[in-house]
Motif scaffolding. Structure first.
Motif, PDB file in Angstrom:
ATOM      1  N   PHE A  24       0.810  -1.207   0.000  1.00 12.23           N
ATOM      2  CA  PHE A  24       0.000   0.000   0.000  1.00 12.23           C
ATOM      3  C   PHE A  24       0.850   1.266   0.000  1.00 12.23           C
ATOM      4  N   GLU A  28       1.379   4.897  -6.974  1.00 14.36           N
ATOM      5  CA  GLU A  28       0.611   4.276  -8.053  1.00 14.36           C
ATOM      6  C   GLU A  28       0.508   5.262  -9.216  1.00 14.36           C
ATOM      7  N   SER A  31      -3.806   4.993 -13.366  1.00 12.36           N
ATOM      8  CA  SER A  31      -5.165   4.861 -12.842  1.00 12.36           C
ATOM      9  C   SER A  31      -6.157   4.819 -13.999  1.00 12.36           C
ATOM     10  N   ASN A 126       1.133   5.744  -1.975  1.00 16.49           N
ATOM     11  CA  ASN A 126      -0.288   5.531  -2.185  1.00 16.49           C
ATOM     12  C   ASN A 126      -1.105   5.690  -0.912  1.00 16.49           C
ATOM     13  N   TYR A 188      -7.262   2.714  -2.866  1.00 15.70           N
ATOM     14  CA  TYR A 188      -7.169   2.564  -4.316  1.00 15.70           C
ATOM     15  C   TYR A 188      -8.281   3.252  -5.097  1.00 15.70           C
ATOM     16  N   TYR A 284      -6.869   3.286  -8.824  1.00 10.30           N
ATOM     17  CA  TYR A 284      -5.419   3.280  -9.005  1.00 10.30           C
ATOM     18  C   TYR A 284      -4.922   1.838  -9.114  1.00 10.30           C
ATOM     19  N   PRO A 286      -2.398  -1.081  -8.543  1.00 13.32           N
ATOM     20  CA  PRO A 286      -1.233  -1.450  -7.744  1.00 13.32           C
ATOM     21  C   PRO A 286      -0.154  -2.028  -8.650  1.00 13.32           C
TER      22      PRO A 286
END
Length: 307
Positions: A24, A28, A31, A126, A188, A284, A286
């Motif tokens: 996490f 990122e 998207s 992120n 995210y 977003y 990962p």
């Protein structure tokens, strides 16, 4: 021995949790977003800036990919399906547009690229992404341009008729500008609200540009009388004052008037445009998005697996 096994299990679980949490912290850069909302056309058949004509919205949907390349900068590619329309009623009486009885609709496909500037940094870990962030943007794009109107109960394409003897392109350049707001829903996903005005280099998104038909009315009448293309006059002149008892253009009145039949708006703004206001979500990607039971990287599995 039991204590030794306990320590091994404890540190293994801590390591696994740390690796799971570590994913996490990634920045990122990529998207994907989807949105939908209202479209408002501006041109000869609608003026919000000069007259009081309310809001006459249509709708649009949008899909986009974004990439973070600077501390406060992101690049975005947009793909849109846009519906728009305009009509004389309900026109502001001060515009003197009621007698024309003109209208149009269009369904356009648009692709554009924009650069977004955010008021708060976006190139961050992120998990530390801002809870909310405002941004402004500008770019360049291309849109289809195919206005339609109703004739004898059916919708017909206006562009092939060249009603003002001035051909225009099926594809037009657009310059999107605007502002937006993002609210962080989770690690995210963001909620997005965006308003974008498209500036164009055409006055024919509604098939209308000339103030009246005086410069080309003889060509329209000739096509009607000879039967070569009578629908050109039917589409150009819909003013009830110049329609006979059978619902056809009154050629004698048109000739006697010298073609001084109102068509355009008389506004100083030369080009047409349109505004979109959209609500959507942004997701977003990962960096380990492909690291699952189907797309797992077998070669570097130990290096990239986090679950």
């Amino acid at each position: 021995m039991k204590k030794f096994l306990f320590l091994i299990l404890f540190f293994s679980s801590v390591s696994a949790y740390s690796q799971s949490f570590y994913r996490f912290k990634y920045k990122e850069p990529w998207s994907f977003s989807v949105s939908a909302g209202a479209t408002q056309y501006f041109g000869e058949l609608y003026s919000f800036w000069k007259y009081q004509e309310g809001i006459q919205p249509d709708w649009n949907v949008n899909a986009a990919f974004s990439y973070t390349f600077g501390t406060n900068l992101r690049a975005k590619g947009n793909f849109s399906y846009i519906k728009m329309s305009g009509q004389d009623p309900p026109a502001d009486p001060r515009s003197n547009r009621e007698p024309r009885d003109l209208h149009f609709r269009a369904t356009n496909w648009e692709i554009n690229g924009t650069i977004e500037y955010y008021f708060k940094p976006v190139k961050v870990n992120n998990i530390t992404r801002e809870l909310w962030n405002f941004y402004i943007f500008a770019g360049l794009g291309m849109s289809t341009n195919n206005p339609e109107t109703r004739l004898r109960g059916e919708w017909v394409d206006l562009r092939p008729y060249q009603l003002e003897n001035n051909p225009y392109e099926k594809y037009i350049v657009v310059i999107p500008t605007g502002a937006g707001f993002k609210y962080k829903l989770n690690v995210y996903m963001d909620l997005t609200l965006e308003a974008s005005y498209r500036w164009t280099f055409t006055d024919y998104m509604d098939d209308i540009s000339a103030y009246n038909i005086s410069e080309f009315y003889l060509d329209l009448v000739d096509d009607y009388v000879t039967g070569e293309n009578p629908d050109r006059l039917r589409l150009a002149v819909r003013n009830p004052n110049f329609i006979d008892e059978f619902g056809e253009p009154d050629v004698d009145k048109i000739l006697q008037n010298g073609g001084r039949i109102r068509r355009g708006s008389g506004l100083t703004e030369r080009f047409d445009g349109y505004l979109t206001v959209n609500l959507g979500v942004e997701i977003y990607f990962p960096r380990d998005i492909w690291d699952n039971f189907i797309f797992r990287n077998r070669v570097n599995e130990k290096a990239f697996r986090f679950w």
